[in-house]
Design a protein around this motif. Structure first.
Motif, PDB file in Angstrom:
ATOM      1  N   ARG A  75       0.818  -1.218   0.000  1.00 35.15           N
ATOM      2  CA  ARG A  75       0.000   0.000   0.000  1.00 35.15           C
ATOM      3  C   ARG A  75       0.848   1.263   0.000  1.00 35.15           C
ATOM      4  NH1 ARG A  75      -5.353   1.053   3.694  1.00 35.15           N
ATOM      5  NH2 ARG A  75      -5.857   3.128   2.887  1.00 35.15           N
ATOM      6  N   SER A  76       1.948   1.260   0.759  1.00 32.31           N
ATOM      7  CA  SER A  76       2.772   2.463   0.889  1.00 32.31           C
ATOM      8  C   SER A  76       4.062   2.413   0.081  1.00 32.31           C
ATOM      9  CB  SER A  76       3.108   2.702   2.370  1.00 32.31           C
ATOM     10  OG  SER A  76       1.929   2.874   3.140  1.00 32.31           O
ATOM     11  N   GLY A  77       4.284   1.337  -0.682  1.00 31.64           N
ATOM     12  CA  GLY A  77       5.493   1.224  -1.484  1.00 31.64           C
ATOM     13  C   GLY A  77       6.750   1.196  -0.640  1.00 31.64           C
ATOM     14  N   LEU A  78       6.731   0.444   0.457  1.00 32.52           N
ATOM     15  CA  LEU A  78       7.869   0.406   1.366  1.00 32.52           C
ATOM     16  C   LEU A  78       9.001  -0.438   0.789  1.00 32.52           C
ATOM     17  CD1 LEU A  78       5.999   0.150   4.775  1.00 32.52           C
ATOM     18  CD2 LEU A  78       6.726   2.176   3.525  1.00 32.52           C
ATOM     19  N   ARG A  79      10.194  -0.352   1.446  1.00 34.91           N
ATOM     20  CA  ARG A  79      11.418  -0.879   0.851  1.00 34.91           C
ATOM     21  C   ARG A  79      11.820  -2.263   1.354  1.00 34.91           C
ATOM     22  NH1 ARG A  79      16.061   1.159   1.414  1.00 34.91           N
ATOM     23  NH2 ARG A  79      15.822   2.130   3.442  1.00 34.91           N
ATOM     24  N   GLY A  80      11.004  -2.899   2.189  1.00 35.68           N
ATOM     25  CA  GLY A  80      11.389  -4.232   2.605  1.00 35.68           C
ATOM     26  C   GLY A  80      10.900  -4.580   3.991  1.00 35.68           C
ATOM     27  N   LEU A  81      11.484  -5.659   4.542  1.00 30.33           N
ATOM     28  CA  LEU A  81      11.008  -6.236   5.790  1.00 30.33           C
ATOM     29  C   LEU A  81      12.193  -6.718   6.618  1.00 30.33           C
ATOM     30  CD1 LEU A  81       8.719  -7.517   7.596  1.00 30.33           C
ATOM     31  CD2 LEU A  81       8.944  -9.557   6.159  1.00 30.33           C
ATOM     32  N   GLY A  93      19.063   1.797   6.657  1.00 24.15           N
ATOM     33  CA  GLY A  93      18.643   0.462   6.254  1.00 24.15           C
ATOM     34  C   GLY A  93      17.249   0.115   6.732  1.00 24.15           C
ATOM     35  N   LEU A  94      16.848   0.653   7.881  1.00 25.24           N
ATOM     36  CA  LEU A  94      15.516   0.368   8.432  1.00 25.24           C
ATOM     37  C   LEU A  94      14.450   1.334   7.922  1.00 25.24           C
ATOM     38  CD1 LEU A  94      16.446  -0.331  12.170  1.00 25.24           C
ATOM     39  CD2 LEU A  94      15.745  -2.015  10.457  1.00 25.24           C
ATOM     40  N   SER A  95      14.862   2.438   7.322  1.00 27.31           N
ATOM     41  CA  SER A  95      13.893   3.462   6.929  1.00 27.31           C
ATOM     42  C   SER A  95      12.938   2.942   5.860  1.00 27.31           C
ATOM     43  CB  SER A  95      14.615   4.716   6.419  1.00 27.31           C
ATOM     44  OG  SER A  95      15.336   4.430   5.230  1.00 27.31           O
ATOM     45  N   ARG A  96      11.697   3.371   5.956  1.00 27.64           N
ATOM     46  CA  ARG A  96      10.639   3.028   5.001  1.00 27.64           C
ATOM     47  C   ARG A  96      10.556   1.517   4.762  1.00 27.64           C
ATOM     48  NH1 ARG A  96       7.671   6.206   2.525  1.00 27.64           N
ATOM     49  NH2 ARG A  96       7.399   4.789   0.763  1.00 27.64           N
ATOM     50  N   LYS A  97      10.609   0.774   5.844  1.00 25.23           N
ATOM     51  CA  LYS A  97      10.378  -0.661   5.816  1.00 25.23           C
ATOM     52  C   LYS A  97       9.272  -0.999   6.810  1.00 25.23           C
ATOM     53  CE  LYS A  97      14.941  -2.463   4.472  1.00 25.23           C
ATOM     54  NZ  LYS A  97      16.115  -3.248   4.919  1.00 25.23           N
ATOM     55  N   VAL A  98       9.020  -2.291   6.966  1.00 26.67           N
ATOM     56  CA  VAL A  98       8.231  -2.784   8.086  1.00 26.67           C
ATOM     57  C   VAL A  98       9.173  -3.627   8.939  1.00 26.67           C
ATOM     58  CG1 VAL A  98       6.264  -4.147   8.848  1.00 26.67           C
ATOM     59  CG2 VAL A  98       6.107  -2.834   6.724  1.00 26.67           C
ATOM     60  N   THR A 137       8.925   4.268   9.075  1.00 25.35           N
ATOM     61  CA  THR A 137       8.956   2.813   9.159  1.00 25.35           C
ATOM     62  C   THR A 137       7.772   2.324   9.978  1.00 25.35           C
ATOM     63  OG1 THR A 137      11.366   2.777   9.015  1.00 25.35           O
ATOM     64  CG2 THR A 137      10.320   0.840   9.971  1.00 25.35           C
ATOM     65  N   SER A 138       7.077   1.324   9.474  1.00 23.65           N
ATOM     66  CA  SER A 138       5.965   0.726  10.208  1.00 23.65           C
ATOM     67  C   SER A 138       6.466  -0.409  11.081  1.00 23.65           C
ATOM     68  CB  SER A 138       4.893   0.216   9.240  1.00 23.65           C
ATOM     69  OG  SER A 138       4.229   1.302   8.615  1.00 23.65           O
ATOM     70  N   VAL A 139       5.762  -0.658  12.175  1.00 22.89           N
ATOM     71  CA  VAL A 139       6.216  -1.631  13.172  1.00 22.89           C
ATOM     72  C   VAL A 139       5.060  -2.548  13.561  1.00 22.89           C
ATOM     73  CG1 VAL A 139       7.045  -1.908  15.551  1.00 22.89           C
ATOM     74  CG2 VAL A 139       8.021  -0.123  14.094  1.00 22.89           C
ATOM     75  N   VAL A 140       5.367  -3.843  13.678  1.00 21.90           N
ATOM     76  CA  VAL A 140       4.428  -4.819  14.228  1.00 21.90           C
ATOM     77  C   VAL A 140       5.118  -5.481  15.417  1.00 21.90           C
ATOM     78  CG1 VAL A 140       2.990  -6.835  13.819  1.00 21.90           C
ATOM     79  CG2 VAL A 140       3.447  -5.233  11.946  1.00 21.90           C
ATOM     80  N   ILE A 141       4.488  -5.430  16.587  1.00 20.29           N
ATOM     81  CA  ILE A 141       5.040  -6.004  17.818  1.00 20.29           C
ATOM     82  C   ILE A 141       4.214  -7.224  18.204  1.00 20.29           C
ATOM     83  CG2 ILE A 141       5.408  -5.596  20.277  1.00 20.29           C
ATOM     84  CD1 ILE A 141       5.910  -2.655  19.616  1.00 20.29           C
ATOM     85  N   LEU A 142       4.898  -8.333  18.476  1.00 24.30           N
ATOM     86  CA  LEU A 142       4.238  -9.570  18.888  1.00 24.30           C
ATOM     87  C   LEU A 142       4.648  -9.914  20.314  1.00 24.30           C
ATOM     88  CD1 LEU A 142       4.816 -11.739  15.673  1.00 24.30           C
ATOM     89  CD2 LEU A 142       2.961 -10.133  16.156  1.00 24.30           C
ATOM     90  N   SER A 143       3.672 -10.303  21.124  1.00 26.68           N
ATOM     91  CA  SER A 143       3.982 -10.655  22.498  1.00 26.68           C
ATOM     92  C   SER A 143       2.924 -11.604  23.036  1.00 26.68           C
ATOM     93  CB  SER A 143       4.044  -9.394  23.372  1.00 26.68           C
ATOM     94  OG  SER A 143       4.331  -9.722  24.716  1.00 26.68           O
ATOM     95  N   PRO A 201      17.080  -5.881   1.682  1.00 27.81           N
ATOM     96  CA  PRO A 201      15.642  -5.593   1.646  1.00 27.81           C
ATOM     97  C   PRO A 201      14.802  -6.574   2.450  1.00 27.81           C
ATOM     98  CG  PRO A 201      16.422  -6.423  -0.470  1.00 27.81           C
ATOM     99  CD  PRO A 201      17.631  -6.143   0.346  1.00 27.81           C
ATOM    100  N   LEU A 202      15.217  -7.832   2.519  1.00 26.04           N
ATOM    101  CA  LEU A 202      14.480  -8.853   3.256  1.00 26.04           C
ATOM    102  C   LEU A 202      15.448  -9.547   4.199  1.00 26.04           C
ATOM    103  CD1 LEU A 202      12.547 -10.412   0.224  1.00 26.04           C
ATOM    104  CD2 LEU A 202      11.686  -8.686   1.814  1.00 26.04           C
ATOM    105  N   ALA A 203      15.171  -9.531   5.498  1.00 24.93           N
ATOM    106  CA  ALA A 203      16.112 -10.111   6.450  1.00 24.93           C
ATOM    107  C   ALA A 203      15.406 -10.513   7.738  1.00 24.93           C
ATOM    108  CB  ALA A 203      17.243  -9.135   6.766  1.00 24.93           C
ATOM    109  N   VAL A 204      16.012 -11.490   8.403  1.00 22.00           N
ATOM    110  CA  VAL A 204      15.578 -11.946   9.727  1.00 22.00           C
ATOM    111  C   VAL A 204      16.825 -11.987  10.593  1.00 22.00           C
ATOM    112  CG1 VAL A 204      14.528 -13.802  11.072  1.00 22.00           C
ATOM    113  CG2 VAL A 204      13.749 -13.365   8.725  1.00 22.00           C
ATOM    114  N   GLY A 205      16.741 -11.460  11.814  1.00 19.65           N
ATOM    115  CA  GLY A 205      17.922 -11.465  12.667  1.00 19.65           C
ATOM    116  C   GLY A 205      17.583 -11.122  14.098  1.00 19.65           C
ATOM    117  N   THR A 206      18.611 -10.877  14.866  1.00 13.74           N
ATOM    118  CA  THR A 206      18.417 -10.560  16.273  1.00 13.74           C
ATOM    119  C   THR A 206      18.062  -9.084  16.459  1.00 13.74           C
ATOM    120  OG1 THR A 206      20.828 -10.299  16.418  1.00 13.74           O
ATOM    121  CG2 THR A 206      19.899 -12.379  17.180  1.00 13.74           C
TER     122      THR A 206
END
Length: 454
Positions: free
Chosen positions: A252-258, A363-368, A397-403, A338-343
């Motif tokens: 929707r917002s044309g963001l740069r990655g995750l 690197g985190l700007s305009r991502k989720v 940058t958009s954020v989703v928090i899971l807990s 653009p796409l990464a998983v880490g600590t």
């Protein structure tokens, strides 16, 4: 054009006796042309020319970009900090004539800036915003962009050293072509937010659970930088719900990655395997290249590069995907993928006083960014996390928090940190989804069945 002009000036401090004397042969040729080299001995450092850039650039920016002195100093500091840190006022005040040279050096620097201004035709920069968050975010983005461009352009495999013989205009056209090839070689251009927003079933391949249905409905109302906090027990599908929300925001917002941030290396490894399957379904041939980011991740990539089967697979695909991934492996570059998983500690480094913090923010700007298992954070991590949330909001940058669960006071602090002002979210009965978007805050209660393992 103005950004390109600013970035092109980042090494202006190299037009100084401080830097040019590093090559005695070239210094001798410059001395024959009338450039002075003071005989006084002084310490040298690889990045010291950045301090000189920050010192000599402000008056040039005042005349070319029409900015005020304070703003010119801030912009000069941002581009001059491309070696990892912004120069301090005392460093600039300590500069002497044997660092800067006499008038002939000053004229050379002015001539360089004049030629760059002719090539890039920068426009006047609007008056600096009075919002400190917006101002600092803009400077961080400028520093990060300049540093990353400098790394790519300094690689002689991309830009072999040549002395242009046909003039700067032709050289600029050639450099643009080389830059496009360099970016293609890093495979940044392979990924882009594709198509329209999908349904949960289309994206995941499964029928949504109650929590995921709520996430799908919420995704339609989110736009711009948004915060979503999902509280539910293990086994209810929080990860897939978060990924769906992230994908909807990206499209929707044309963001740069995750980036998916986990509390430990072990959980990062597990989540990386899980997310690459989901990302490959959405981005065939690209999702499987999602980077694993933590202090031991390099060993995994090194093993992959050494595996002939993986190298052959990359060659069969027509792209050196493994080699491209290795460019992102240094810790200061990892968040650029653009796409990464880490600590989660990798994201914390972007708001601590570390070298190249602005590269990590860039690197985190305009991502989720998805933060999982936030309930595991201790007091120290929580304080850094709140500071990070405020920066991510400023960086769009958009954020989703899971807990699994959060105390009401913690939930309120997280929302306030991201929003940047006092916000009082409504009481959230467990399980629930709390969200903030476009200065609006709300709570979506979840069905009782959605918090039981299915």
């Amino acid at each position: 054009r103005s950004l390109a002009f600013l970035a092109a000036l980042h090494d202006l401090g190299k037009a100084s006796p401080e830097f040019q004397r590093l090559s005695p042969e070239l210094a001798a040729s410059l001395e024959a042309l009338g450039f002075d080299f003071p005989s006084r001995l002084y310490p040298n450092s690889p990045g010291y020319h950045g301090v000189i850039t920050a010192h000599v650039l402000p008056p040039i920016l005042e005349s070319t970009l029409g900015v005020e002195r304070e703003q010119a100093r801030a912009l000069a500091t941002a581009v001059g900090g491309h070696h990892g840190s912004w120069s301090l006022p005392e460093e600039r005040l300590a500069l002497r004539s044997w660092h800067l040279g006499t008038e002939v050096w000053e004229q050379a620097r002015l001539q360089i800036a004049t030629e760059l201004s002719r090539l890039y035709r920068p426009v006047h920069v609007p008056r600096q915003t009075h919002d400190p968050a917006e101002r600092n975010a803009a400077l961080a983005v400028l520093s990060g962009l300049t540093s990353v461009a400098d790394w790519i352009a300094s690689d002689e495999r991309n830009f072999p050293h040549t002395i242009p013989s046909a003039g700067l205009d032709d050289y600029q056209a050639q450099a643009r072509s080389q830059a496009a090839e360099a970016i293609a070689g890093l495979r940044w251009a392979d990924w882009a937010s594709a198509g329209e927003r999908q349904t949960f079933h289309q994206l995941i391949g499964l029928e949504p659970r109650p929590l995921q249905v709520a996430a799908e409905e919420l995704a339609a109302s989110l736009s711009g930088p948004s915060l979503v906090i999902i509280e539910a027990s293990t086994g209810t599908g929080k990860t897939e719900a978060a990924y769906y929300l992230a994908d909807a925001q990206i499209v929707r917002s044309g963001l740069r990655g995750l980036y998916v941030a986990m509390p430990t290396m072990a959980t990062s490894n597990q989540m990386h395997q899980r997310m690459t399957l989901l990302l490959e379904r959405r981005y065939p041939g690209v999702g499987s290249q999602a980077l694993l980011v933590h202090s031991r991740a390099r060993f995994d990539i090194d093993r992959a590069v050494a595996d002939p089967a993986i190298v052959d697979e990359a060659a069969d695909a027509g792209a050196a995907s493994v080699d491209a991934r290795t460019w992102f492996l240094p810790r200061k570059r990892s968040l650029l993928a653009p796409l990464a998983v880490g600590t989660v500690d990798q994201t914390f480094l972007s708001v601590l006083q570390t070298r190249h913090f602005f590269v990590r923010l860039f690197g985190l700007s305009r991502k989720v960014v998805i933060f999982d298992e936030v309930h595991a954070y201790d007091t120290y991590m929580s304080a850094i996390f709140e500071r990070l949330l405020s920066w991510l909001r400023a960086m769009s940058t958009s954020v989703v928090i899971l807990s699994a669960t959060l105390p009401a006071v913690t939930r309120r602090r997280l929302v306030r940190a991201y929003a940047g002002h006092e916000v009082d979210p409504a009481p959230a009965k467990y399980p629930s989804i709390t969200w903030w978007s476009k200065s609006k805050c709300g709570v979506t209660p979840l069905e009782e069945a959605s918090h039981r393992r299915l």
